[in-house]
Design an enzyme around this catalytic site. Structure first.
Site, PDB file in Angstrom:
ATOM      1  N   ARG A 153       0.829  -1.207   0.000  1.00  0.00           N
ATOM      2  CA  ARG A 153       0.000   0.000   0.000  1.00  0.00           C
ATOM      3  C   ARG A 153       0.861   1.253   0.000  1.00  0.00           C
ATOM      4  O   ARG A 153       0.326   2.346  -0.157  1.00  0.00           O
ATOM      5  CB  ARG A 153      -0.882   0.022   1.242  1.00  0.00           C
ATOM      6  N   ARG A 188     -23.136  -2.811   5.535  1.00  0.00           N
ATOM      7  CA  ARG A 188     -21.847  -2.607   6.215  1.00  0.00           C
ATOM      8  C   ARG A 188     -21.639  -1.136   6.551  1.00  0.00           C
ATOM      9  O   ARG A 188     -21.890  -0.259   5.714  1.00  0.00           O
ATOM     10  CB  ARG A 188     -20.702  -3.060   5.299  1.00  0.00           C
TER      11      ARG A 188
HETATM   12  P1  AMP Z   1      -8.315  -4.078   4.086  1.00  0.00           P
HETATM   13  O1  AMP Z   1      -9.170  -5.234   4.515  1.00  0.00           O
HETATM   14  O2  AMP Z   1      -7.275  -4.452   3.067  1.00  0.00           O
HETATM   15  O3  AMP Z   1      -9.108  -2.862   3.668  1.00  0.00           O
HETATM   16  O4  AMP Z   1      -7.466  -3.638   5.393  1.00  0.00           O
HETATM   17  C1  AMP Z   1      -8.110  -3.251   6.586  1.00  0.00           C
HETATM   18  C2  AMP Z   1      -7.178  -2.363   7.414  1.00  0.00           C
HETATM   19  O5  AMP Z   1      -5.979  -3.075   7.763  1.00  0.00           O
HETATM   20  C3  AMP Z   1      -6.674  -1.115   6.693  1.00  0.00           C
HETATM   21  O6  AMP Z   1      -7.584  -0.045   6.797  1.00  0.00           O
HETATM   22  C4  AMP Z   1      -5.370  -0.823   7.425  1.00  0.00           C
HETATM   23  O7  AMP Z   1      -5.611  -0.228   8.699  1.00  0.00           O
HETATM   24  C5  AMP Z   1      -4.838  -2.222   7.669  1.00  0.00           C
HETATM   25  N1  AMP Z   1      -3.977  -2.683   6.550  1.00  0.00           N
HETATM   26  C6  AMP Z   1      -4.228  -3.708   5.684  1.00  0.00           C
HETATM   27  N2  AMP Z   1      -3.228  -3.861   4.796  1.00  0.00           N
HETATM   28  C7  AMP Z   1      -2.320  -2.897   5.092  1.00  0.00           C
HETATM   29  C8  AMP Z   1      -1.073  -2.507   4.520  1.00  0.00           C
HETATM   30  N3  AMP Z   1      -0.554  -3.143   3.448  1.00  0.00           N
HETATM   31  N4  AMP Z   1      -0.419  -1.476   5.093  1.00  0.00           N
HETATM   32  C9  AMP Z   1      -0.900  -0.831   6.174  1.00  0.00           C
HETATM   33  N5  AMP Z   1      -2.075  -1.126   6.760  1.00  0.00           N
HETATM   34  C10 AMP Z   1      -2.784  -2.152   6.227  1.00  0.00           C
END
Ligand code: AMP
Length: 210
Positions: free
Chosen positions: A88, A153
């Site tokens: 990310r 959601r």
């Molecule tokens: P997601 O399900 O991919 O939207 O991830 C949920 C949350 O996990 C995000 O809003 C971040 O807080 C954290 N997160 C997931 N992947 C990453 C990443 N590659 N870098 C930093 N935070 C992450």
């Protein structure tokens, strides 16, 4: 194959990732899922990560990089993987690059699913899940049966969706040029039927492999 799948919220990325897990016989490595599992298990890392996640912030790079490094060394990832939600940031992209170079297994492709913003907002805002079955419906395009117990959601409310899309655009504006320069980026039109989008991704992967 070693793939990174990129797509905005409600682009169908999660559904397509699951289809390609079956087709390619490789695991999906989702940092969001791994962090949620750590949070649920109450590990030290999970407790720390939860502070950032509940504030809608990114978890520090070194934490997610450590998780991914460990996960990619597991046996089932030796044949390949579909990375979802990682990298990310550019720091994460560089770390992934270094990790894969050190084991001489570079990425094959970075697939980006493109969907226009107004369509994404409409998809998310009208998306409902049946609490009993987990089945996902769309109030306009795939209406639920009258007896469904519908859940909307919290992060699919319009304000939240717009915020998530802004965050996504900020993230990709740094990352996608990084992969474009390396010749790895494949842009896929994510508008259309699920199986049409699946075939577009399959075509792009076939070209990347040859
Ligand atoms: P997601 O399900 O991919 O939207 O991830 C949920 C949350 O996990 C995000 O809003 C971040 O807080 C954290 N997160 C997931 N992947 C990453 C990443 N590659 N870098 C930093 N935070 C992450």
């Amino acid at each position: 194959m070693r793939i990174v799948l990129v797509g905005p919220p409600a682009s169908g990325k999660g559904t397509q990732a699951k289809i390609f897990v079956e087709r390619l016989g490789v695991p999906q490595v989702s940092t969001g899922d791994m962090l949620r599992a750590a949070k649920k298990a109450g590990t030290e890392l999970g407790v720390e990560a939860a502070k950032y996640m509940s504030a809608g912030k990114l978890v520090p790079d070194e934490v997610v990089i450590g998780l991914v490094r460990e996960r990619l060394h597991e046996e089932d990832a030796s044949k390949g993987f579909i990375l979802d939600g990682f990298p990310r940031t550019e720091v994460q992209a560089d770390a992934l690059d270094a990790l894969l170079s050190s084991i001489d297994k570079p990425l094959d492709a970075v697939v980006q699913i493109d969907v226009p913003r107004d369509l994404l907002v409409e998809r998310a805002v009208l998306r409902r899940t049946d609490k009993r079955t987990g089945q996902i419906y769309h109030l306009k395009y795939n209406p639920p049966p009258p007896d469904a117990e519908l859940d909307h959601r919290a992060d699919d409310q319009e304000d939240q969706v717009n915020q998530r899309l802004n965050d996504y655009e900020t993230m990709t504006s740094a990352l996608l040029p990084y992969y474009e320069k390396k010749g790895l980026l494949r842009r896929i039109d994510g508008v259309g039927k699920l199986d049409e989008v699946t075939e577009r991704i399959a075509d792009a992967l076939e070209k990347s492999a040859s």
